[in-house]
Design an enzyme around this catalytic site. Structure first.
Site, PDB file in Angstrom:
ATOM      1  N   ARG A  95       0.799  -1.222   0.000  1.00 44.06           N
ATOM      2  CA  ARG A  95       0.000   0.000   0.000  1.00 44.06           C
ATOM      3  C   ARG A  95       0.833   1.274   0.000  1.00 44.06           C
ATOM      4  NH1 ARG A  95      -3.063  -3.564   1.775  1.00 44.06           N
ATOM      5  NH2 ARG A  95      -1.206  -4.151   2.897  1.00 44.06           N
ATOM      6  N   THR A  96       1.758   1.365   0.943  1.00 46.03           N
ATOM      7  CA  THR A  96       2.402   2.664   1.123  1.00 46.03           C
ATOM      8  C   THR A  96       3.204   3.040  -0.123  1.00 46.03           C
ATOM      9  OG1 THR A  96       2.478   2.204   3.469  1.00 46.03           O
ATOM     10  CG2 THR A  96       3.806   4.036   2.703  1.00 46.03           C
ATOM     11  N   ARG A 111      11.068   4.177   3.476  1.00 46.24           N
ATOM     12  CA  ARG A 111      10.729   3.226   4.547  1.00 46.24           C
ATOM     13  C   ARG A 111      11.989   2.454   4.899  1.00 46.24           C
ATOM     14  NH1 ARG A 111       5.667  -0.778   4.717  1.00 46.24           N
ATOM     15  NH2 ARG A 111       4.765   1.224   5.284  1.00 46.24           N
ATOM     16  N   HIS A 131       4.860   6.371  11.563  1.00 46.04           N
ATOM     17  CA  HIS A 131       4.385   6.173  10.186  1.00 46.04           C
ATOM     18  C   HIS A 131       3.405   7.310   9.873  1.00 46.04           C
ATOM     19  CE1 HIS A 131       3.217   4.411   6.507  1.00 46.04           C
ATOM     20  NE2 HIS A 131       2.916   3.185   6.879  1.00 46.04           N
ATOM     21  N   LYS A 187      25.363  -3.249  -0.767  1.00 41.00           N
ATOM     22  CA  LYS A 187      26.833  -3.179  -0.848  1.00 41.00           C
ATOM     23  C   LYS A 187      27.417  -2.488   0.369  1.00 41.00           C
ATOM     24  CE  LYS A 187      26.804  -2.624  -5.892  1.00 41.00           C
ATOM     25  NZ  LYS A 187      27.162  -1.682  -6.971  1.00 41.00           N
TER      26      LYS A 187
HETATM   27  C1  NCD Z   1       1.510  -0.655   8.369  1.00 39.18           C
HETATM   28  C2  NCD Z   1       3.019  -0.492   8.551  1.00 39.18           C
HETATM   29  O1  NCD Z   1       3.765  -0.715   7.590  1.00 39.18           O
HETATM   30  O2  NCD Z   1       3.381  -0.105   9.641  1.00 39.18           O
HETATM   31  N1  NCD Z   1       1.168  -0.907   7.040  1.00 39.18           N
HETATM   32  C3  NCD Z   1       0.936   0.155   6.233  1.00 39.18           C
HETATM   33  O3  NCD Z   1       1.815   0.911   5.897  1.00 39.18           O
HETATM   34  N2  NCD Z   1      -0.333   0.394   5.893  1.00 39.18           N
HETATM   35  C4  NCD Z   1       0.908  -1.622   9.317  1.00 39.18           C
HETATM   36  C5  NCD Z   1       1.462  -3.012   9.335  1.00 39.18           C
HETATM   37  O4  NCD Z   1       2.394  -3.359   8.613  1.00 39.18           O
HETATM   38  O5  NCD Z   1       0.920  -3.795  10.120  1.00 39.18           O
END
Ligand code: NCD
Length: 305
Positions: free
Chosen positions: A51-52, A101, A129, A80
């Site tokens: 999703r993200t 991320r 997040h 590396k």
């Molecule tokens: C969440 C995350 O990555 O923290 N997912 C997301 O980005 N929607 C929640 C999760 O992974 O449980």
């Protein structure tokens, strides 16, 4: 250079402004379809994501911009041994904005300190997040018409769930929120969140292990997955993973007006039978995430439509 590493990097006024822009995008997406013409977003994802990452990328495409993507540490120079600082300096030569991320808490902050372009934290370890919180806030705002005066239950892995930490921080700035923290003993909200946010601001909160007991009072129920990848041993994960499974039976005492949120991915915390219930908002939340990321990209690039 303005970056967003924590939801508190955005003021309440700015959150309102982002919600208003997202609503305007929803009402008239065409108006925004060339807003980021010639701009490039780099998505650097060193942890799994569906999703993200894709919502950042869809957001940039829908703004008429381009996307450069690193999906997975294995396919980049991180494998590396390149430092986050050097990666950030390098990406600054190619792109206009970064969404990152990383499994290490604070890695996006290091990137922001070294990049010459804005960095958005797309999830750092068990820490924060903020853009999931933007999705959550737009969803709550659309469902309830405001972000104040409600009882919000957080259920599941409140220790490692970074989306929980960011949403508690965000909601701590609104009036009349009661926080109901539902988790097994081992997965309670970290002390720093309790002390630095809830206690410090003298907010109303309760901690419980019993979802059914608190169900009737909830306006929002924010379910979460047990974060397997952040556990130190598989045994504990297996013991705790099914602590709360939301079923139609358990919703019997819930309010008609309850909104059920989940940042997703769902493993089995919510029975699929609930997907048809009008109170289920988690797929709307996914869509809302894209609109809020569009609004955030515009803001950080200083583009007004
Ligand atoms: C969440 C995350 O990555 O923290 N997912 C997301 O980005 N929607 C929640 C999760 O992974 O449980």
């Amino acid at each position: 250079m303005r970056s967003v590493l924590d939801i508190l990097d955005l003021s309440v006024e700015e959150l309102e402004e982002l919600i208003a822009v997202a609503e305007d995008i929803i009402a008239d997406p065409k108006k925004y379809s060339e807003a980021c013409h010639g701009k490039k977003l780099a998505t650097l994802f060193f942890e799994p994501s569906t999703r993200t990452r894709l919502s950042f990328e869809a957001a940039m495409y829908e703004l008429g911009g381009h996307v450069l993507s690193v999906a997975g540490a294995d396919s980049s120079s991180a494998a590396k041994g390149e430092s986050v600082a050097d990666t950030a300096k390098t990406i600054s030569c190619y792109a206009d904005i970064i969404a990152m991320r990383h499994p290490k808490e604070g890695a996006p902050l290091v990137a922001a300190m070294n990049a010459s372009i804005p960095v958005i934290n797309a999830g750092d370890g068990g820490h924060n997040h903020p853009t999931q919180t933007l999705a959550d806030l737009l969803t709550i705002h659309r469902e309830k018409g405001s972000l104040s005066n409600m009882t919000v239950g957080f259920c599941g892995d409140l220790k490692f769930g970074r989306t929980v930490h960011s949403l508690i921080n965000a909601l701590s700035r609104y009036e009349g929120i009661k926080f109901v923290l539902i988790s097994p003993e081992e997965l309670k909200v970290p002390d720093y969140v309790i002390q630095d946010v809830l206690e410090k601001k003298d907010l109303e909160y309760v901690q419980t292990t019993d979802l059914l007991e608190v169900m009737p009072e909830l306006d929002i129920l924010y379910m979460t997955r047990v974060q397997r990848e952040r556990f130190f041993n598989e045994e504990d994960y297996l013991r705790l993973k099914d602590s709360y499974i939301l079923t139609p039976e358990k919703l019997k005492t819930a309010k008609e007006s309850l909104s059920i949120l989940h940042p997703l991915p769902r493993v089995n915390e919510i029975s699929v039978a609930i997907d048809k219930d009008p109170r289920a908002c988690y797929f709307k939340q996914v869509l809302n995430g894209k609109y809020m990321r569009m609004a955030l990209i515009l803001k950080l690039l200083g583009i007004k439509v």
